[in-house]
Design a protein around this motif. Structure first.
Motif, short mmCIF file in Angstrom:
data_model
loop_
_atom_site.label_atom_id
_atom_site.label_comp_id
_atom_site.label_asym_id
_atom_site.label_seq_id
_atom_site.Cartn_x
_atom_site.Cartn_y
_atom_site.Cartn_z
N HIS A 157 -6.29 4.05 1.05
CA HIS A 157 -6.05 3.59 2.36
C HIS A 157 -5.75 5.10 3.05
N HIS A 158 -5.85 6.26 2.45
CA HIS A 158 -5.88 7.39 3.04
C HIS A 158 -7.15 8.25 2.80
N HIS B 280 0.81 -1.19 -0.03
CA HIS B 280 0.05 0.13 -0.01
C HIS B 280 0.91 1.22 -0.08
N ASP B 281 2.18 1.02 0.70
CA ASP B 281 2.86 2.54 0.73
C ASP B 281 4.12 2.35 -0.27
N ASP C 164 -4.29 0.85 8.77
CA ASP C 164 -3.38 1.71 8.47
C ASP C 164 -3.02 2.62 9.47
N LYS D 242 5.77 5.39 -1.44
CA LYS D 242 6.69 6.15 -0.67
C LYS D 242 8.08 6.24 -1.03
N HIS E 31 2.31 10.07 -2.04
CA HIS E 31 2.70 8.57 -2.24
C HIS E 31 1.58 7.70 -2.62
FE LIG Z 1 0.19 5.72 3.27
#
Ligand SMILES: [Fe+2]
Ligand SMILES: [Fe+2]
Length: 404
Positions: free
Chosen positions: A251-252, A197-198, A280, A201, A226
């Protein structure tokens, strides 16, 4: 006194004690400050914050607002109420039996994700066949006993945070999907999505990603990118499923539309996206970072439950609590008898009465011979005790995971 007020009641002259949101999602450099102009109030509202805590000793008061203790008590009552009606999921083996295997699986997952993320930083493609077997092994471990792997996921090194957080979100997604009764296929793809998911980044400069303090507004804007990067990288990954992409891409997002990148609201966010948001934040809140200490899981759950009024889907938050327990495996708790112990297993039908291995006396401040207490049972049947509260292991200089 610390009081909780609605943002619409916030006035210049009040002193913010706590913005009451996760620190990863707001651009304020200071946690505590005096509100000195209207612009600050607008900025708080625009960040998707609905309620804040004010310190009435340092600034203006609001007469009828509830105090932090009242809010906390009310939330705890609500949590305990539903925790006593709901049964956690079944498991195949005891946590202690799974622990050794879970450790190997956890180490392997960390190495794999580290390799993949470093490849992405170098501009290479994601090789999905490297992640898949690892997610499969994590899933099997969680099916045998979720508590073992999840308690390991809480231990993080500051330097490897991004990798370890990725593994945690993957494991938590698997666990959550399983508890929601989802199919094996969905569980698998949600696990992959969680692990990756990240991944975006890796496109964020190191100086921002690993900055040992709060981000400035500009840095925060770069950090937010990201998510779009994660989506872009995953869409160009061969063999990736829509499910996995959604987990990463959403997810954000937040239930009230205050999230990013799309500002989706309510049901516009897929169910898995809504679940990913909870997972998360839970992992971030419970992790130690260079600039803050991780919260005990029980506190993090209470915070998420509090925010679920606005930021998360409340019924999914409750389902998540049922899945990992109010006192997740690995939590240090203090019992009425004064003994301290680690939660080793959830109990059916009652999340507030898990099985606890006691090993320390808070009265004499010494170790005692370890003993397993089943809090769902009475005196004489291996129980007869009750959790008073959870404890910070650091306060007692204890390592509860050693006793699992
Ligand atoms: Fe994230
Ligand atoms: Fe994350």
């Amino acid at each position: 006194m610390i009081k909780c007020i609605d943002v619409s009641d916030l006035r210049v002259g009040m002193y913010i004690h706590d913005l009451n949101c996760d620190w990863m999602s707001h651009p304020f450099l200071l946690k505590r400050f005096l509100v000195s102009d209207e612009a600050q109030i607008h900025k708080i509202r625009d960040s998707g914050i609905h309620e804040v805590y004010i310190d009435t000793k340092k600034g203006m008061d609001m007469a009828h607002a509830p105090t932090v203790t009242e809010v906390k008590k009310k939330l705890e009552r609500e949590i305990i109420e539903f925790a006593q009606q709901e049964a956690p999921e079944e498991r195949q083996v005891e946590a202690s039996e799974e622990f050794g295997r879970a450790q190997l699986i956890h180490n392997e997952a960390n190495l794999i994700i580290k390799g993949i993320l470093q490849d992405v930083r170098l501009g290479k493609q994601v090789q999905l066949e490297q992640v898949e077997p690892s997610v499969e092994r994590m899933t099997s471990s969680i099916l045998r006993n979720g508590g073992a792997l999840l308690s390991l996921c809480r231990i993080k090194d500051k330097d490897d945070y991004t990798f370890q957080h990725s593994v945690s979100v993957g494991a938590l997604m698997v666990s959550f999907c399983k508890a929601m009764g989802m199919s094996k296929e969905v569980i698998h793809h949600a696990g992959i999505g969680g692990m990756l998911h990240d991944i975006g980044k890796m496109k964020v400069p190191d100086t921002i990603l690993n900055k040992p303090g709060k981000l400035t507004e500009q840095e925060f804007a770069v950090m937010k990118c990201h998510v779009v990067e994660s989506k872009r990288i995953l869409l160009s990954t061969s063999g990736i499923s829509d499910t996995a992409v959604k987990v990463a891409a959403q997810h954000h997002e937040r239930h009230d539309g205050s999230g990013y990148p799309e500002g989706l609201k309510g049901e516009e966010i897929s169910q898995l996206g809504q679940m990913a948001a909870i997972v998360d934040v839970y992992d971030a809140l419970t992790s130690d970072r260079c600039y803050h200490k991780g919260m005990p899981p029980t506190d993090a759950l209470r915070k998420i439950f509090e925010w679920s009024k606005f930021h998360f889907n409340p019924s999914l938050v409750q389902a998540f609590m049922r899945c990992i327990g109010i006192y997740p495996v690995g939590t240090l708790v203090r019992l009425e008898s004064g003994r301290l112990g680690v939660v080793i297993e959830q109990n059916d039908n009652n999340l507030v009465s898990p099985k606890v291995k006691v090993f320390f006396s808070s009265k004499s401040n010494t170790y005692i011979p370890p003993e397993i207490v089943d809090l769902s049972r009475g005196v004489g049947a291996g129980g007869g005790d009750k959790i008073v509260k959870h404890e910070q292991p650091e306060k007692w200089r204890l390592d509860p995971l050693r006793f699992l």
